[in-house]
Design an enzyme around this catalytic site. Structure first.
Site, PDB file in Angstrom:
ATOM      1  N   ARG A  10     -54.340-118.324-110.554  1.00 13.11           N
ATOM      2  CA  ARG A  10     -55.144-118.170-111.764  1.00 13.11           C
ATOM      3  C   ARG A  10     -54.300-118.136-113.047  1.00 13.11           C
ATOM      4  NH1 ARG A  10     -58.254-113.243-108.907  1.00 13.11           N
ATOM      5  NH2 ARG A  10     -56.348-113.371-107.661  1.00 13.11           N
ATOM      6  N   LYS A  17     -45.986-115.749-110.757  1.00 12.86           N
ATOM      7  CA  LYS A  17     -46.721-114.766-111.561  1.00 12.86           C
ATOM      8  C   LYS A  17     -45.902-113.532-111.900  1.00 12.86           C
ATOM      9  CE  LYS A  17     -50.284-112.483-109.718  1.00 12.86           C
ATOM     10  NZ  LYS A  17     -51.709-112.285-109.336  1.00 12.86           N
ATOM     11  N   GLN A  69     -42.063-114.653 -97.063  1.00 10.92           N
ATOM     12  CA  GLN A  69     -43.365-114.962 -96.456  1.00 10.92           C
ATOM     13  C   GLN A  69     -43.659-116.432 -96.700  1.00 10.92           C
ATOM     14  OE1 GLN A  69     -46.818-113.652 -98.519  1.00 10.92           O
ATOM     15  NE2 GLN A  69     -48.138-113.706 -96.717  1.00 10.92           N
ATOM     16  N   GLY A  74     -51.929-114.373 -96.984  1.00 16.99           N
ATOM     17  CA  GLY A  74     -52.707-113.198 -97.375  1.00 16.99           C
ATOM     18  C   GLY A  74     -51.874-111.926 -97.394  1.00 16.99           C
ATOM     19  N   ASP A  99     -48.043-107.484-109.081  1.00 15.98           N
ATOM     20  CA  ASP A  99     -48.866-107.824-110.241  1.00 15.98           C
ATOM     21  C   ASP A  99     -49.672-106.630-110.754  1.00 15.98           C
ATOM     22  OD1 ASP A  99     -50.723-107.687-108.185  1.00 15.98           O
ATOM     23  OD2 ASP A  99     -51.771-109.539-108.724  1.00 15.98           O
ATOM     24  N   GLU A 150     -63.772-107.516-100.490  1.00 17.38           N
ATOM     25  CA  GLU A 150     -63.288-108.326-101.614  1.00 17.38           C
ATOM     26  C   GLU A 150     -64.475-108.880-102.400  1.00 17.38           C
ATOM     27  OE1 GLU A 150     -59.893-108.692-102.554  1.00 17.38           O
ATOM     28  OE2 GLU A 150     -60.008-107.001-101.183  1.00 17.38           O
ATOM     29  N   ASN A 165     -60.271-101.020-105.436  1.00 14.87           N
ATOM     30  CA  ASN A 165     -58.993-100.872-104.736  1.00 14.87           C
ATOM     31  C   ASN A 165     -57.883-101.330-105.666  1.00 14.87           C
ATOM     32  OD1 ASN A 165     -56.843-101.002-102.917  1.00 14.87           O
ATOM     33  ND2 ASN A 165     -57.461-103.026-102.160  1.00 14.87           N
ATOM     34  N   ASN A 223     -54.014-111.149-113.027  1.00 19.42           N
ATOM     35  CA  ASN A 223     -54.264-112.398-112.313  1.00 19.42           C
ATOM     36  C   ASN A 223     -54.350-113.593-113.251  1.00 19.42           C
ATOM     37  OD1 ASN A 223     -54.513-111.155-109.695  1.00 19.42           O
ATOM     38  ND2 ASN A 223     -56.454-110.323-110.414  1.00 19.42           N
TER      39      ASN A 223
END
Ligand code: UD1
Ligand code: CA
Length: 457
Positions: A10, A17, A69, A74, A99, A150, A165, A223
């Site tokens: 995003r 980011k 990773q 995820g 972030d 989510e 969260n 984000n």
């Protein structure tokens, strides 16, 4: 553990980011600083998307471990990458998000206390927010945390939940790795969600705690560029508040941009539109007028910087005055009580105590002594097209207006240079140098010219 492997789609950026800057510092560095506040045994950053760039940026961080990773499937999958690093360890694992940069050290401390006191398998940091859009929602049953859903997978009723969260957790290591293997990717994004761990623990009747924060801003995740701007604003406000509390006058905090590492002394007045960046230190009782930008510079006490100056990599001594419209470039030193006026540029130049360059000058690669007067329009011609050369002007010298000092060249102590001179040779101390075409006055010339014109017509 700090998660920082995601692409940050995003943001629509080539830069990962977590390397986007907030008040001059990459956001992940805020998270690292907070992480270190609880003296953890190890700090591991999970990297993936543009891992090398992130690693290089953080190369100087002492003892920081990296886990890679690849691909990024995820947040649960990201956490699993830490298993090799932490294998065999027991105790508490704190998970932070690269972030979510505003989490404070004291909140992190509270998370640990809450988690330990409750003997929880997991403790989730949550917050009640007015605009929960985009965050995972906390679904409670009989006040117990039952699961986290989510945004994209939430029902309209769940979307109305305002407890979110934060993506910050404490985990007991013992049940963690096995439980992570039980997480599936059946959701709107086809990712392995760490948040699913809560439902798994709930089913297994393992205790899951929450730490609900009153402050809504500490959990702000970034984000998008717009969230980056909002969080940056909070960070700037906090910095300005700190400085004001320490005795700095900031006339309009909303338009004053001061980066994190900058120091400013008491009784300094900062006008609107001032930007102070990098490793800049400003002393006390200074006045920094509107629209000045100072980068990596040291400004001593009682200095005035007038409007619209750019000052980079420079040292300005006590009581000096700079600007308006001055440009001080790296490796410049402005001596005590020296004055730099409008449209003056200095580069790799020392201007001695009490010296003046008040109007329209370029002084580059120059060493200028004390109490020198540099006249309007003086230029050091330091570049011959291939190499840079030095100009030396000794104490008490006087450089007449519109002179060019063609380097390498030296003007001796107390010497005078006549206005409009092009100085190519050293000027001995105490002498006067004039190097310009001698003036010729042609008397009666105008009248004679007019007479010729009249005769023709
Ligand atoms: C996540 C949480 C959400 C919470 C929000 C708080 C999940 C599934 N969702 O959502 O409940 O409200 O944070 O800010 O956890 N990352 C990796 N590897 C991956 C994916 C992500 O390292 O494969 C990292 C990202 O770089 C980022 C962090 O994990 O630092 C969070 O990922 P992001 O995609 O931003 O999750 P959110 O959608 O914000
Ligand atoms: Ca996020």
């Amino acid at each position: 553990m700090i998660l920082a492997a995601g692409q940050g789609t995003r943001m629509k950026s080539r830069l990962p980011k977590v390397l986007h800057r907030i008040a001059g510092r990459p956001m992940v560095e805020y998270v690292l600083r907070t992480a270190r506040s609880v003296n953890p045994d190890t700090v591991t950053l999970v990297v993936g998307h543009q891992a090398d760039m992130v690693r290089n940026q953080l190369a100087a961080q002492p003892g920081l471990k990296f886990a890679v990773q690849e691909p990024q499937l995820g947040t649960a999958h990201a956490l699993q990458q830490a298993e090799p690093v932490l294998a065999g360890k027991t105790g508490t694992l704190v998970m932070l998000s690269g972030d979510v940069p505003l989490l404070s050290a004291s909140t992190l401390g509270r998370l640990l206390t809450t988690h330990t006191a409750a003997h929880a398998a997991a403790t989730v940091v949550t917050a009640m927010v007015e605009r929960p859009y985009g965050y995972g929602r906390i679904v409670r049953s009989a006040s117990q945390l039952a699961r986290i859903v989510e945004e994209r997978d939430a029902s309209p009723a769940e979307r109305a939940i305002k407890e979110i969260n934060s993506g910050i957790y404490a985990f007991d290591l013992a049940p963690l790795w096995d439980a992570l293997r039980g997480i599936a990717s059946k959701n709107a994004q086809g990712e392995f969600y760490l948040t699913d761990l809560v439902a798994i623990y709930h089913r297994k009747k393992l205790p899951v705690e929450t730490l609900v924060l009153e402050s809504v801003y500490e959990t702000r995740g970034i984000n998008s560029r717009s969230e980056l701007a909002e969080v940056s604003k909070i960070v700037r406000q906090t910095k300005n508040e700190e400085l004001m509390a320490a005795g700095v006058t900031i006339i309009d905090p909303a338009t004053t941009y001061i980066e994190q590492d900058v120091l400013v002394g008491a009784d300094t007045v900062i006008h609107p539109g001032v930007i102070l960046e990098g490793q800049t230190r400003i002393g006390s009782a200074c006045e920094i007028h509107a629209n000045v930008r100072i980068v990596d510079s040291e400004v001593a006490d009682r200095v005035t910087v007038n409007n619209f100056c750019l000052i980079v990599g420079t040292r300005v001594a006590d009581g000096a005055s700079v600007g308006p419209f001055a440009h001080l470039r790296p490796d410049t030193v402005v001596g005590e009580g020296a004055r730099i006026g409008n449209f003056v540029e200095l580069k790799k130049t020392t201007l001695g105590p009490g010296s003046k360059a008040n109007h329209l000058s370029y002084l580059g690669d120059a060493t200028i002594g004390a109490h020198v007067n540099v006249g309007a329009g003086t230029i050091t011609c330091n570049y011959d097209g291939e190499r840079k050369h030095q100009t030396v002007i000794e104490d008490g010298a006087f450089i007449g207006s519109d002179s060019q000092l063609i380097a390498p060249v030296k003007v001796g102590k107390g010497a005078y240079v006549g206005a409009g001179s092009s100085i190519t040779e050293d000027v001995p101390p105490g002498s006067l140098a004039i190097a310009r075409g001698r003036q010729t006055n042609v008397e009666g010339w105008v009248d004679r010219k007019k007479t010729v014109k009249t005769a023709k017509t």
